[in-house]
Design an enzyme around this catalytic site. Structure first.
Site, short mmCIF file in Angstrom:
data_model
loop_
_atom_site.label_atom_id
_atom_site.label_comp_id
_atom_site.label_asym_id
_atom_site.label_seq_id
_atom_site.Cartn_x
_atom_site.Cartn_y
_atom_site.Cartn_z
CB CYS A 189 -1.08 0.07 1.30
SG CYS A 189 0.06 0.04 2.79
N GLY B 35 -0.81 0.46 -4.68
CA GLY B 35 -2.03 -0.36 -4.33
C GLY B 35 -3.35 0.05 -5.03
CG ASN C 186 3.84 0.81 3.10
OD1 ASN C 186 4.65 1.46 2.82
ND2 ASN C 186 3.52 -0.37 2.69
N GLY C 187 2.87 -1.80 5.34
CA GLY C 187 3.86 -2.74 5.93
C GLY C 187 3.03 -4.16 6.29
CE1 TYR D 102 7.53 -3.45 -11.27
CE2 TYR D 102 6.64 -4.30 -9.14
CZ TYR D 102 6.50 -4.05 -10.33
OH TYR D 102 5.16 -4.18 -10.80
#
Length: 486
Positions: A16, A42, A117-118, A257
């Site tokens: 995300c 996301g 996020n994670g 990426y």
């Protein structure tokens, strides 16, 4: 039957992106713009929560930011000068509206919203403990564990309860939280997931990437440091560092990426790093060829670097359509085969009779590589030499990246030579781990103390993996069942 585009299936996906702003008029509109810039992190769902000084307001929806948060009625329903938002691609928890963040709960101290996020690598263990103590979970997201830990902490102040909660979790997290007292932004002690801080006028912004600051016209101030908690309120900005200092281990794949090429990560231009990875790849794995061709779009910067270092001309031998959705209808085998070309198509006139160096960022299952190699063969390529701008992905990620279980990772099951045969390449080579570090400005991976989390390449996980190592077999099956691939 509706199925996912085959070129999207075979990529690692960031879980995300998060964005928060404190002290701006039409804060929710700014958050929507920021989330647009983070959409690549996301694409499953998006949400925004705002605070107008009296009440919290929320809107969550499945799908992209566009179409859900570009309507005036939605933004008018999110009043206030404080707001935070989230774009989601799930790694844990079902694909459902109840898991769309930011999550919100009413605590004894007032409303509490959190965007994460994670991934917490001990969330299942903590969840079982909390449920035994009477907690009632409303989602299957690991993020809700943080809310319950804050709610049940015996410390007096909200900040102390928040710190107490964070000290009980393991894994990776960058968080933006909203309370009536102010906005809280923090990163885990290892800094695995990114978080930056910016300013526009008198407003402060937190975001997963600097590109989100650029889009809203904000000035980049600095990154939130690993293990740091930043609080913005009417009293100003305060920084807290409640954790014992450790050597940071930010995710190395952000450079390979995940992040947009126009972002700055850990002080380095993502685009510049990817070009240097390509140059390193050319030095380590040269080949006689006529053209360097990227798999667009993620392979383009590395292919430019490879071409410049090798002296082989760079050409767009594969053309990508940017107007293909994540899914399309495939009613039969023939249409399913043709559907592969919806997103990528070979530039036949350019490729016919040529020896090609094909550059991609990674190989996960290998299914995409097989299709692209066959596409180039069908276009008349005489030779195809595949070069990968990352080391072999041999291990799963448990820190917020959607990764297949190890049994489905091609590099975990085959040697490089076997992979080349399976994919159909004349040759296959990856950049080395040390070469990747050199491209990031490090001489090499320091023995025993790597500067990044590179566990997907090396298996060197920087935290405990409690839920993977300690849960019962039945729970392991449940965990795997909950890992969602869109």
């Amino acid at each position: 039957m509706i199925t996912t585009n085959p070129f999207d299936d075979d990529k690692l996906r960031e879980e995300c992106g998060i964005f928060g702003i404190w002290g701006a008029e039409t804060a929710s509109a700014m958050v929507a713009l920021g989330l647009h810039a983070l959409q690549h992190r996301g694409q499953e769902a998006a949400g925004i929560v705002s605070w107008d000084g009296r009440a919290f307001h929320a809107h969550r929806a499945m799908g992209h930011v566009a179409g859900n948060f570009d309507r005036d009625d939605v933004i008018r329903g999110l009043p206030g000068n404080v707001a935070c938002g989230h774009v989601r691609y799930s790694t844990t928890g079902e694909t459902a509206l109840r898991n769309v963040q930011p999550l919100f709960a009413e605590l004894s101290s007032g409303g509490f919203a959190v965007a994460h996020n994670g991934n917490l690598s001990n969330a299942m263990k903590l969840r079982r403990e909390l449920v035994r103590r009477g907690a009632i979970f409303q989602s299957t997201s690991d993020t809700e564990t943080i809310i319950h830990l804050v709610a049940t902490s015996t410390y007096r102040t909200l900040l102390d309860r928040f710190i107490d909660a964070l000290k009980r979790v393991e894994g990776a997290y960058s968080l933006i939280c909203m309370t009536p007292e102010g906005m809280i932004a923090c990163r885990d002690p290892l800094g695995i997931r990114p978080l930056v801080m910016g300013r526009i006028g008198d407003a402060y912004i937190f975001a997963s990437e600097t590109v989100a600051l650029d889009v809203v016209g904000a000035t980049f101030l600095r990154q939130v440091e690993p293990g740091e908690i930043v609080i913005v309120s009417e009293q100003g900005i305060k920084s807290h560092r409640p954790f014992a200092p450790v050597s940071p281990r930010p995710c190395i794949f952000e450079h390979v990426y995940f992040s947009r090429p126009d972002s700055i990560v850990d002080g380095s231009s993502v685009y510049g790093v990817r070009k240097r990875i390509g140059a390193q790849l050319a030095m380590e794995n040269p080949v006689e060829a006529d053209l360097v061709v990227p798999v667009p779009d993620s392979g383009v910067p590395a292919a430019i670097g490879y071409a410049q270092q090798s002296g082989i001309p760079f050409e767009l031998g594969i053309i990508r359509s940017h107007y293909v959705g994540r899914t399309f209808i495939q009613p039969g085998d023939q249409v399913r085969h043709l559907g592969v070309k919806l997103k990528h198509n070979a530039n036949k006139e350019l490729l016919d009779g040529k020896r090609i160096v094909l550059i991609d960022d990674s190989i996960v299952r290998g299914t995409t590589s097989v299709k692209i190699l066959q596409m180039l063969r069908d276009a008349g390529a005489a030779e195809v030499h595949l070069r990968i701008a990352s080391p072999p992905t041999r291990h799963s990620c448990f820190y917020g990246v959607d990764t297949p279980e190890r049994a489905k990772l091609l590099a975990a099951q085959m040697t490089v030579a076997e992979m080349a045969t399976y994919i159909g390449a004349d040759s296959l080579a990856f950049v080395s781990v040390d070469g990747l570090y050199r491209a990031l400005g490090e001489d090499m991976r320091e023995e025993g103390t790597p500067q990044y989390c590179d566990a997907c390449f090396t298996g060197d996980y920087p935290t405990h993996l409690t839920d993977q190592d300690e849960v019962a077999p039945a729970d392991q099956l449940s965990l795997l069942a909950e890992r969602v691939v869109a």
